[in-house]
Design a protein around this motif. Structure first.
Motif, PDB file in Angstrom:
ATOM      1  N   ARG A 497     -58.974   6.312 -12.811  1.00 41.01           N
ATOM      2  CA  ARG A 497     -57.605   6.929 -12.123  1.00 41.01           C
ATOM      3  C   ARG A 497     -57.531   8.432 -11.757  1.00 41.01           C
ATOM      4  O   ARG A 497     -56.991   8.806 -11.085  1.00 41.01           O
ATOM      5  N   PHE A 498     -58.472   9.188 -12.529  1.00 47.11           N
ATOM      6  CA  PHE A 498     -58.471  10.758 -12.211  1.00 47.11           C
ATOM      7  C   PHE A 498     -59.517  11.396 -11.571  1.00 47.11           C
ATOM      8  O   PHE A 498     -59.655  12.411 -11.185  1.00 47.11           O
ATOM      9  N   GLY A 499     -60.511  10.410 -11.281  1.00 44.35           N
ATOM     10  CA  GLY A 499     -61.773  10.998 -10.552  1.00 44.35           C
ATOM     11  C   GLY A 499     -61.693  11.503  -9.100  1.00 44.35           C
ATOM     12  O   GLY A 499     -61.122  10.803  -8.507  1.00 44.35           O
ATOM     13  N   THR A 500     -62.450  12.501  -8.835  1.00 50.79           N
ATOM     14  CA  THR A 500     -62.202  12.977  -7.583  1.00 50.79           C
ATOM     15  C   THR A 500     -63.064  12.167  -6.314  1.00 50.79           C
ATOM     16  O   THR A 500     -62.997  12.241  -5.181  1.00 50.79           O
ATOM     17  N   GLY A 501     -64.215  11.544  -6.837  1.00 51.78           N
ATOM     18  CA  GLY A 501     -65.182  10.952  -6.102  1.00 51.78           C
ATOM     19  C   GLY A 501     -66.257  11.945  -5.799  1.00 51.78           C
ATOM     20  O   GLY A 501     -67.409  11.365  -5.349  1.00 51.78           O
ATOM     21  N   SER A 502     -66.522  13.305  -6.475  1.00 49.86           N
ATOM     22  CA  SER A 502     -67.334  13.977  -6.184  1.00 49.86           C
ATOM     23  C   SER A 502     -67.826  14.594  -7.368  1.00 49.86           C
ATOM     24  O   SER A 502     -68.335  15.640  -7.568  1.00 49.86           O
ATOM     25  N   GLY A 503     -67.575  13.868  -8.605  1.00 51.26           N
ATOM     26  CA  GLY A 503     -68.242  14.214  -9.742  1.00 51.26           C
ATOM     27  C   GLY A 503     -66.946  14.838 -10.752  1.00 51.26           C
ATOM     28  O   GLY A 503     -66.825  14.955 -11.983  1.00 51.26           O
ATOM     29  N   GLY A 504     -65.763  15.603 -10.027  1.00 48.99           N
ATOM     30  CA  GLY A 504     -64.844  16.357 -10.694  1.00 48.99           C
ATOM     31  C   GLY A 504     -63.610  15.395 -11.057  1.00 48.99           C
ATOM     32  O   GLY A 504     -63.721  14.076 -11.085  1.00 48.99           O
ATOM     33  N   ALA A 509     -53.022  11.200 -12.251  1.00 52.82           N
ATOM     34  CA  ALA A 509     -53.776   9.974 -12.040  1.00 52.82           C
ATOM     35  C   ALA A 509     -53.262   9.522 -10.223  1.00 52.82           C
ATOM     36  O   ALA A 509     -52.297  10.067  -9.818  1.00 52.82           O
ATOM     37  N   ASP A 510     -54.247   8.644  -9.909  1.00 47.92           N
ATOM     38  CA  ASP A 510     -53.903   8.280  -8.299  1.00 47.92           C
ATOM     39  C   ASP A 510     -52.864   7.514  -8.217  1.00 47.92           C
ATOM     40  O   ASP A 510     -52.522   7.469  -7.141  1.00 47.92           O
ATOM     41  N   ASP A 511     -52.079   7.018  -9.151  1.00 50.07           N
ATOM     42  CA  ASP A 511     -50.744   6.325  -9.123  1.00 50.07           C
ATOM     43  C   ASP A 511     -49.553   7.053  -9.667  1.00 50.07           C
ATOM     44  O   ASP A 511     -48.509   6.564  -9.856  1.00 50.07           O
ATOM     45  N   ALA A 512     -49.997   8.280  -9.886  1.00 49.98           N
ATOM     46  CA  ALA A 512     -48.761   9.551 -10.469  1.00 49.98           C
ATOM     47  C   ALA A 512     -47.901   9.475  -9.259  1.00 49.98           C
ATOM     48  O   ALA A 512     -48.041   9.523  -8.230  1.00 49.98           O
ATOM     49  N   GLU A 513     -46.488  10.145  -9.624  1.00 47.27           N
ATOM     50  CA  GLU A 513     -45.747  10.716  -8.859  1.00 47.27           C
ATOM     51  C   GLU A 513     -46.415  11.416  -7.511  1.00 47.27           C
ATOM     52  O   GLU A 513     -47.319  12.683  -8.186  1.00 47.27           O
TER      53      GLU A 513
END
Length: 663
Positions: A497-504, A509-513
């Motif tokens: 839910r929190f990954g950036t896709g580039s390691g960070g 979260a991706d479903d947060a406000e």
């Protein structure tokens, strides 16, 4: 006026419930009301223990005329930065972009869409009322300029939050550069780094201690020892009751900003516990023991969990509870003991604080003194503390924050096993139970609870990292597979839910406000960055389970802060701490035993480098991977020492075990 703060879970918002300001909590409804009325929004961000937040509240928000102006021309939103660190992070970035600095109270004027167009911190009453008038006039007569300004600030905020920058795997050379960078900024007289105001550099000290263990650097150890000693002898440390204040307003740790925060004391408990482990210094041990006692005595809540903070003020006066004059010492102790205490604690007629009063500092070494002097000192401390208990006491922010309680669990677990403290061990497990049973809801973390009731704000990245690390500490403490399983579930959410896709990692979260931008700050602030705390848990979890994908995720995330560690170590202390453990291995120690108090277990904790994972329990204990296929040899407790899942031959004596850790 509607009192919308009456049922707020936040003690900070509760402090404002009786203001004549028509406050709203952070909500979509508040911004919709601003759109309906076509007025700008005032976003006021602070926290319960903040001195200048109280000052601005008393001067402006409790004033009927100021409130009338606010209510007529704005929708006013009050935010507890500790409940909503995501909101705070976004608008703090805007404030820093606009003014070059930040702090609390934070005062932001925004459009009904939430775009900030003017930002600041504390404003005295007259300046604040003039500002309200100016903003109202600009909103009415220069709307296009206001909207353009807001768009520019939003663009700047988005640029500051960009992810996917340069990466570099953390190397031994990079960590050496970080240690050298801290050495160059070290105050060789008073300890710490940089000038006033001075904050306890707990995460940097943890890094330096681990760097010393890995490299043998005497300088790294001395930087940590010297800073630790200077802080604990200063007024930033409560010489009577234990516990550290938030920061010192001077460079020599004498006069603190008096609030005591859970996160500072949890991290400093780890520092002094590890400092004692490495040096055997009785002074460091005393400070560790007293800090642990402070956490449990003064921050424990009836419903379980540890409170967030003690206020900076008492009855509106900063430091009222803690400062002393020579006459007050004499009144409490008598002429002879009063004079002795004044000399020991450097309480002078001129004073070191305000109105001729002094903050107590420890003027000379007492821990190694003659036993009769130590006894006299302990007696005087007890009598002064009893006298101080008769004074008005600071208020307490009793909300329970997930990440900060996670930091405390890890610290108490370390203190418990290293000093053989049953209260610390029991408290670590009990706090973990609160977090697991109350703050984990449907597999997701909630950030806060109060009076046993969980709040609505969703957990942010630092909550997942700190709580997962805490569960892993309790798993090692108890060998209970529940905690390993629970930590893995939280880490899976963090990765998904929190990954950036580039390691960070993003901080939300991706479903947060959805806010102006999705914050992703890899730097440490008052607490470890979310990225660093998650990396700490990922490294430990991989070592405990043998599941290498979690280690790969940690290495990738650490690489995103590699340049920060090497170039700006003061802002990446916890990431550097985790990187030290990763570079060391970390060691994985399984001790097959039916007696968790065996000397082999004790020596493993005392001698293994920081970051080592240790589990002691019966061979092949179900659900505990580190103990799988680890038999006892000849029926004796047996230790298996591994690194990178490659193990040395098992040992059965403390002497053989210690030899495994020699450089």
């Amino acid at each position: 006026m509607v009192n919308r703060l009456a049922d707020a879970t936040s003690p900070y918002l509760q402090q404002h419930r009786d203001n004549p300001v028509d406050w709203w909590e952070w909500s979509a409804e508040a911004f919709e009301e601003a759109r309906r009325r076509d007025v700008p929004v005032l976003i006021s961000v602070g926290y319960a223990a903040c001195h200048w937040c109280h000052v601005m509240a008393h001067e402006s928000f409790e004033d009927d005329a100021v409130a009338a102006q606010l209510n007529a021309d704005f929708v006013a939103i009050k935010v507890d930065r500790e409940e909503r660190p995501d909101v705070d992070a976004v608008y703090m970035t805007a404030t820093q972009a606009m003014t070059g600095q930040g702090g609390w109270p934070m005062t932001v004027f925004a459009t009904p869409e939430g775009d900030p167009f003017f930002c600041g911190t504390y404003f005295p009453k007259q300046q604040f009322t003039r500002l309200l008038t100016s903003v109202t006039t600009a909103w009415r007569d220069q709307r296009d300029d206001v909207l353009k300004q807001g768009a520019a600030v939003v663009e700047a905020v988005g640029g500051a939050q960009l992810v996917g920058g340069p990466t570099a795997a953390v190397t031994a050379e990079m960590l050496a550069a970080a240690a050298q960078g801290l050495a160059e900024e070290h105050d060789r007289t008073y300890g710490g780094f940089g000038g006033a105001p001075k904050f306890p550099p707990h995460m940097d000290l943890l890094f330096l201690l681990r760097h010393h263990e890995r490299t043998g650097s005497a300088e790294a150890l001395e930087l940590a020892r010297h800073t630790g000693e200077q802080m604990a002898r200063g007024g930033i440390y409560d010489q009577l009751a234990g516990g550290f204040a938030r920061y010192s307003v001077d460079a020599h740790w004498t006069v603190p900003h008096f609030e005591k925060m859970l996160y500072d004391n949890a991290l400093l408990l780890r520092v002094y516990t590890q400092l004692w482990r490495l040096t055997g210094d009785v002074f460091a041990r005393r400070i560790a023991d007293e800090t642990a006692a402070f956490l449990l005595r003064d921050l424990g809540t009836p419903a379980g969990g540890l409170a967030s903070a003690l206020d900076a003020d008492t009855d509106g006066v900063e430091g009222l509870t803690y400062s002393w004059t020579p006459a007050q010492l004499t009144e409490a102790l008598g002429e002879q003991d009063g004079a002795w205490a004044a000399d020991l604690f450097r309480v002078t007629p001129a004073g070191t604080f305000e109105h001729g009063a002094s903050v107590l500092v420890l003027g000379r070494d007492i821990d190694s003194a003659d036993p009769s002097l130590v006894a006299r000192w302990q007696d005087i401390r007890a009598r002064l503390l009893a006298a101080r208990a008769g004074r008005p006491q600071p208020a307490r922010d009793d909300k329970v924050v997930a990440s900060w309680n996670g930091l405390a669990v890890t610290a108490l677990a370390e203190h418990g096993v290293l000093t053989d403290s049953d209260p610390s061990r029991a408290a670590a497990v009990a706090l973990a139970e609160v977090l697991a049973d109350r703050h984990v809801v449907d597999g997701r973390l909630r950030r806060v609870s109060r009076d046993g009731q969980v709040g609505e704000p969703a957990g942010v990245l630092e909550d997942y990292g700190c709580v997962a690390e805490a569960f892993l500490a309790v798993h090692q403490l108890t060998a209970d597979p529940r905690w390993l399983r629970s930590a893995g579930e939280l880490l899976d959410v963090a990765l998904a839910r929190f990954g950036t896709g580039s390691g960070g990692f993003y901080d939300t979260a991706d479903d947060a406000e959805k806010l102006l931008t999705r914050p992703a700050d890899p730097t440490d602030n008052a607490t470890p960055s979310g990225l660093a705390s998650v990396c700490a848990a990922l490294v430990a979890y991989a070592a405990l389970t043998g599941e290498t994908s979690y280690r790969e995720a940690a290495d990738a995330a650490l690489a995103t802060v590699g340049p920060l560690i090497g170039g700006h170590p003061r802002f990446a202390g916890y990431s550097a701490t985790v990187a030290e453990a990763a570079l060391t291995g970390p060691y994985e120690i399984a001790i097959a035993t039916n007696n968790r108090t065996d000397p082999l277990v004790t020596e493993a904790y005392r001698e293994a480098p920081g970051g080592t994972v240790i589990v002691a329990g019966a061979p092949d204990l179900p659900g505990v991977p580190l103990l799988a296929d680890r038999p006892m040899i000849d029926g004796r407790p047996t230790a298996y020492v591994c690194r990178g899942f490659v193990c040395d031959r098992p040992v059965t004596t403390p002497k053989e075990l210690i030899a495994r850790f020699q450089r």
